[in-house]
Write a protein that holds these residues in place. Sequence first.
Motif, mmCIF file in Angstrom:
data_model
loop_
_atom_site.group_PDB
_atom_site.id
_atom_site.type_symbol
_atom_site.label_atom_id
_atom_site.label_comp_id
_atom_site.label_asym_id
_atom_site.label_seq_id
_atom_site.Cartn_x
_atom_site.Cartn_y
_atom_site.Cartn_z
ATOM 1 N N ARG A 72 15.980 15.534 -18.068
ATOM 2 C CA ARG A 72 15.747 14.137 -18.623
ATOM 3 C C ARG A 72 15.182 13.592 -19.705
ATOM 4 N NH1 ARG A 72 13.143 12.133 -13.688
ATOM 5 N NH2 ARG A 72 14.360 13.216 -12.311
ATOM 6 N N ASP A 73 14.667 15.537 -19.944
ATOM 7 C CA ASP A 73 13.789 14.884 -21.428
ATOM 8 C C ASP A 73 14.424 15.629 -22.374
ATOM 9 O OD1 ASP A 73 11.892 13.817 -19.556
ATOM 10 O OD2 ASP A 73 10.545 15.206 -19.645
ATOM 11 N N LYS A 74 15.732 15.697 -22.200
ATOM 12 C CA LYS A 74 16.911 16.487 -23.122
ATOM 13 C C LYS A 74 16.641 15.509 -24.916
ATOM 14 C CE LYS A 74 20.451 18.139 -24.330
ATOM 15 N NZ LYS A 74 22.452 17.899 -23.717
ATOM 16 N N PRO A 75 15.590 16.331 -25.404
ATOM 17 C CA PRO A 75 16.320 16.321 -27.115
ATOM 18 C C PRO A 75 17.161 15.821 -27.728
ATOM 19 C CG PRO A 75 15.383 18.460 -27.134
ATOM 20 C CD PRO A 75 15.712 17.729 -26.137
ATOM 21 N N GLU A 76 16.833 15.397 -28.378
ATOM 22 C CA GLU A 76 18.397 15.272 -29.347
ATOM 23 C C GLU A 76 18.313 15.895 -30.274
ATOM 24 O OE1 GLU A 76 20.133 11.318 -33.080
ATOM 25 O OE2 GLU A 76 18.211 11.316 -31.964
ATOM 26 N N TRP A 77 19.439 16.532 -30.366
ATOM 27 C CA TRP A 77 19.547 18.188 -30.841
ATOM 28 C C TRP A 77 19.230 18.428 -32.308
ATOM 29 C CZ3 TRP A 77 18.882 23.547 -29.708
ATOM 30 C CH2 TRP A 77 19.144 23.585 -28.515
ATOM 31 N N TRP A 78 20.193 17.034 -33.257
ATOM 32 C CA TRP A 78 20.702 17.089 -34.164
ATOM 33 C C TRP A 78 19.976 15.128 -34.771
ATOM 34 C CZ3 TRP A 78 20.416 21.379 -37.439
ATOM 35 C CH2 TRP A 78 20.042 20.946 -38.683
ATOM 36 N N PRO A 79 19.594 14.732 -35.614
ATOM 37 C CA PRO A 79 19.727 13.797 -35.964
ATOM 38 C C PRO A 79 20.374 13.071 -36.244
ATOM 39 C CG PRO A 79 16.806 14.491 -36.665
ATOM 40 C CD PRO A 79 18.110 15.586 -36.470
ATOM 41 N N LEU A 80 21.728 12.070 -37.142
ATOM 42 C CA LEU A 80 22.148 12.213 -37.354
ATOM 43 C C LEU A 80 21.861 11.941 -38.529
ATOM 44 C CD1 LEU A 80 24.635 10.337 -35.020
ATOM 45 C CD2 LEU A 80 24.524 12.904 -35.800
ATOM 46 N N ASP A 81 20.830 10.624 -39.175
ATOM 47 C CA ASP A 81 20.580 10.636 -40.598
ATOM 48 C C ASP A 81 19.725 11.567 -41.165
ATOM 49 O OD1 ASP A 81 18.745 10.292 -38.496
ATOM 50 O OD2 ASP A 81 17.806 8.196 -38.800
ATOM 51 N N THR A 139 12.364 18.689 -36.587
ATOM 52 C CA THR A 139 11.634 18.900 -35.607
ATOM 53 C C THR A 139 12.553 18.682 -34.410
ATOM 54 O OG1 THR A 139 10.356 17.857 -37.116
ATOM 55 C CG2 THR A 139 9.326 18.610 -35.089
ATOM 56 N N GLU A 140 12.928 18.415 -33.790
ATOM 57 C CA GLU A 140 14.383 17.913 -33.555
ATOM 58 C C GLU A 140 15.320 18.855 -32.826
ATOM 59 O OE1 GLU A 140 14.140 15.669 -36.149
ATOM 60 O OE2 GLU A 140 13.806 13.524 -35.445
ATOM 61 N N PHE A 141 15.969 19.747 -34.278
ATOM 62 C CA PHE A 141 16.047 20.956 -33.668
ATOM 63 C C PHE A 141 15.310 22.397 -33.402
ATOM 64 C CE2 PHE A 141 18.130 25.024 -35.086
ATOM 65 C CZ PHE A 141 19.207 25.063 -34.531
ATOM 66 N N VAL A 142 14.072 21.845 -33.689
ATOM 67 C CA VAL A 142 12.681 23.374 -33.280
ATOM 68 C C VAL A 142 12.427 22.956 -31.545
ATOM 69 C CG1 VAL A 142 10.517 23.953 -33.323
ATOM 70 C CG2 VAL A 142 12.735 23.578 -35.691
ATOM 71 N N ASP A 143 12.469 21.154 -30.903
ATOM 72 C CA ASP A 143 11.836 20.854 -30.029
ATOM 73 C C ASP A 143 13.278 21.742 -29.250
ATOM 74 O OD1 ASP A 143 9.624 20.364 -30.818
ATOM 75 O OD2 ASP A 143 10.021 17.667 -31.311
ATOM 76 N N GLY A 144 14.670 21.615 -29.896
ATOM 77 C CA GLY A 144 16.093 21.657 -28.556
ATOM 78 C C GLY A 144 16.025 22.778 -28.919
ATOM 79 N N ILE A 145 15.210 23.597 -29.967
ATOM 80 C CA ILE A 145 16.035 25.231 -29.107
ATOM 81 C C ILE A 145 14.617 25.213 -28.288
ATOM 82 C CG2 ILE A 145 14.912 27.766 -29.895
ATOM 83 C CD1 ILE A 145 17.215 26.763 -31.412
ATOM 84 N N ALA A 148 15.175 24.343 -24.694
ATOM 85 C CA ALA A 148 16.193 24.717 -24.224
ATOM 86 C C ALA A 148 15.674 26.425 -22.971
ATOM 87 C CB ALA A 148 16.993 25.326 -24.594
ATOM 88 N N VAL A 149 14.932 27.029 -24.247
ATOM 89 C CA VAL A 149 14.229 27.896 -23.490
ATOM 90 C C VAL A 149 13.112 27.782 -22.150
ATOM 91 C CG1 VAL A 149 12.180 29.608 -23.844
ATOM 92 C CG2 VAL A 149 14.018 29.460 -25.892
ATOM 93 N N ARG A 150 12.457 25.893 -22.379
ATOM 94 C CA ARG A 150 11.430 26.089 -20.990
ATOM 95 C C ARG A 150 12.761 26.162 -19.885
ATOM 96 N NH1 ARG A 150 8.124 25.726 -18.496
ATOM 97 N NH2 ARG A 150 7.831 24.424 -17.268
ATOM 98 N N LEU A 151 14.100 25.348 -20.460
ATOM 99 C CA LEU A 151 14.896 25.341 -19.514
ATOM 100 C C LEU A 151 15.531 26.198 -17.835
ATOM 101 C CD1 LEU A 151 16.822 22.669 -17.748
ATOM 102 C CD2 LEU A 151 18.423 23.537 -20.047
#
Length: 773
Positions: A72-81, A139-145, A148-151
């Motif tokens: 549920r805490d899935k971050p947005e991988w890549w901010p469009l703006d 930052t969102e992309f790094v958080d996304g990685i 994914a690792v934690r998942l």
Amino acid sequence: MTRHQARVSSELIEALWKVLDEDEFDEEIDRLKLNPADVVTKVSRTPSVVEQAYELSAPVATADADVERHRRDKPEWWPLDWQPTKVERRSLIVAPAAFLGWIGLLAVFGGSMPDLVFVGVTALVLAICYVCAMIGLPTEFVDGIRWAVRLAFLTADGVGERWDLRQKLRDEVVRPELRKWLSSQTTPSFDVVLELRNADSLSLPAGEGPLVETPAVQACEREVNRRLPGAVGLAGTRGVGKSTIIRNALDNKFTHERRQPMLGVLTSAPVRYDARDFVLHLHACVCRAVLDLLADRDDRSGSETRRLWKREYARRLTRARIARVLGNVLRWAVRTLFALGFAGLAWGRTGDVRVVVREATAFAADLVPNVRAGLSAGDLRVVAALLTLWFALRAAWSLWLFTGWPLLAWLVSSLRRRLKRTPGPRRHGPPIEALHKVAEQHLRTIRFLQTHTSGWSGKVSAPIGTEAGWSKSLAKTEQPWTHPEVVDRLRDFLALVVDVLVDGHGVLSGVTIAIDEVDKIGDPEEAQRFLNEIKGVFGVRHCLFLVSMSDDALTAFERRGIPARDAFDSAFTTMIDVRPFTLDESRDWLARRALGIPEPFVWLCHCLSGGLPRDLGRTAIALHDAHKRQKGPWHLADAARLLVRRDLDLKIRAFTHTARQVARDTAETTGRLRDLLESLRQAASADVDDLLPIAEAMRRGADGDPTPITELSAEAACYLLFCQTVVDLFGQEVDQESGTGAVAIGIADARRWMADETTLAWNHLVGLRTGGR
Ligand SMILES: Nc1ncnc2c1ncn2[C@@H]1O[C@H](COP(=O)(O)OP(=O)(O)OP(=O)(O)O)[C@@H](O)[C@H]1O
Ligand SMILES: [Mg+2]
């Protein structure tokens, strides 16, 4: 049905199908002409089975909930703006440029590059790429990685838990419950011949098998799950199951699935009691339990002895590993030198390793003709080349042993650990860390206080301040805690644990403190004082106190004029009377251990044990061993004779031993004692069918004023009559209508009353023998 419940139910069905393949169940299902699919459906829907499966699956539910929460805490991988800054843009150019540049350099100069340079520069380039990616990527992309690792790790935890669940479902739920269910499907067999297909579970140590749901077990379950638990006393005869109930409560077997676990603390009462020492000991146990709970799972070791062993083991293991690696390095160096030396002999000292390698490869590729031709021509160069090959292989093996193999083993074992890890409560955060610190500090202080009193281990300490030794400790420390202070600090600490771990973090639903075997305190006055004083500790919110005491001890204390039973009854908010098994419970206990025990054998085991679980366990083991020796069908009458003989021999030894301890103060006592010993000797050599006359003679010897010798004679006589009654009952025709079951229940009652109410037991047995009730 929730998704989790649906999953548990499919795991249960799968476990049932697996277990049904085992010979024991397969044959029974064939014999009963049942359809396996029906069996699976019915057993998997039995409420008690489903409930146990849900209870066992609690860690899986936690792991799944963690995964779900994380998803549920899935971050947005890549901010469009996203608009990169100048620094970010440069970092993003530098990272691939460095990487591609290094690949290009490797393509051109890789062949002649020394290994050290290759490893060093590759590490440097990777580090540059990592730093640049961290700076340049959003930052969102790094958080996304990271997400994914934690998942991946959380999912792996779930997989590990599921493996554990499958195993436990099969061992702890499916097998015993299936046995019970299959037994309930069979119309009770009244066969008088025992023929068990697989009786190995009968010889399980009594504590190993599944728990029978007695009223005492249910009462304890209710107490554990009360919103605000109190102090509970458990009383019952020896071997009736008090410690078993306590152990199960501490292991959270009674805690409802929807509640968090309770923190269990087990202490045993001291032999000689000192109030202050005991409360200090209790406090130390609570501190240790809290520290263990908060420690990482791998560090949890239970006792200090184990912790010390673990430390010493780790030290020695490291030393042994270093020695092994050094040995391997040395071997590798020697073999490499040999290989190079022989390579020089075979292909000349070119100084160019590439030439040697090329020659050696060509030699190896053309090995068979080379060797044949060379050896037949007596060419020493071929021998040198072979030796080179031999030493090169050995060197490569040594290299693998001290580099590749440990690395691979470490990778596999850390992956396995990760998969098998059960998620414990969160162990970080300021409140938890502060609690950890407080527990450590209290433990240290208690240790100090314990070393400066005469000790928990036995002696009663002198009043504070009167010992010469105190002056020294007083100079070093604050004033030692007095008894009321000791009690207050323990209550305070318990309240803190509840505040932090129950109310604050919600990782526990409370604390269970068990004090087993209060009867170990030999002196009745001390035991009574203990019961009165221990009340001071009770009554902390969310803390359940379980205290056990044997009925036998309470009676013995009362005989000595100490109203221990009153003190025991009044100390607790609830009293649980732990009673021996009824015939149904004995049947249940046996049915979960072996399939197809005919009803008459259940009666036999029940009346020989008097329904006491400990004795039932012993009788079952004796039955198993004798049945195994028998190697075939075994008749009830023979089984009764054999089991009675075995029990009788043990008892006669015990009676003889007790009789020899009785003081021979008068001529009459000496005479009675001689007669008793003579009767016991006769009983030891008599056939189990001929015990009645000896029992009656003994009983006559027990007439007169009660003295130790008359009481012992009466008990021994009653025991012989009991044995005779069992042999007679199971020697005659036994069937459903004969009423043997009811008589067996009566005999079991007599067996229990024998020690304390000998006359009642005797009259009861006589009544059963003459057909009266
Ligand atoms: N409800 C039960 N279900 C299955 N087994 C039981 C049950 N109660 C007791 N037992 C078995 O009986 C044996 C004796 O139990 P336990 O040691 O708990 O008795 P106790 O009352 O504590 O005896 P003591 O007074 O001597 O300490 C144990 O091995 C236990 O496994
Ligand atoms: Mg016990």
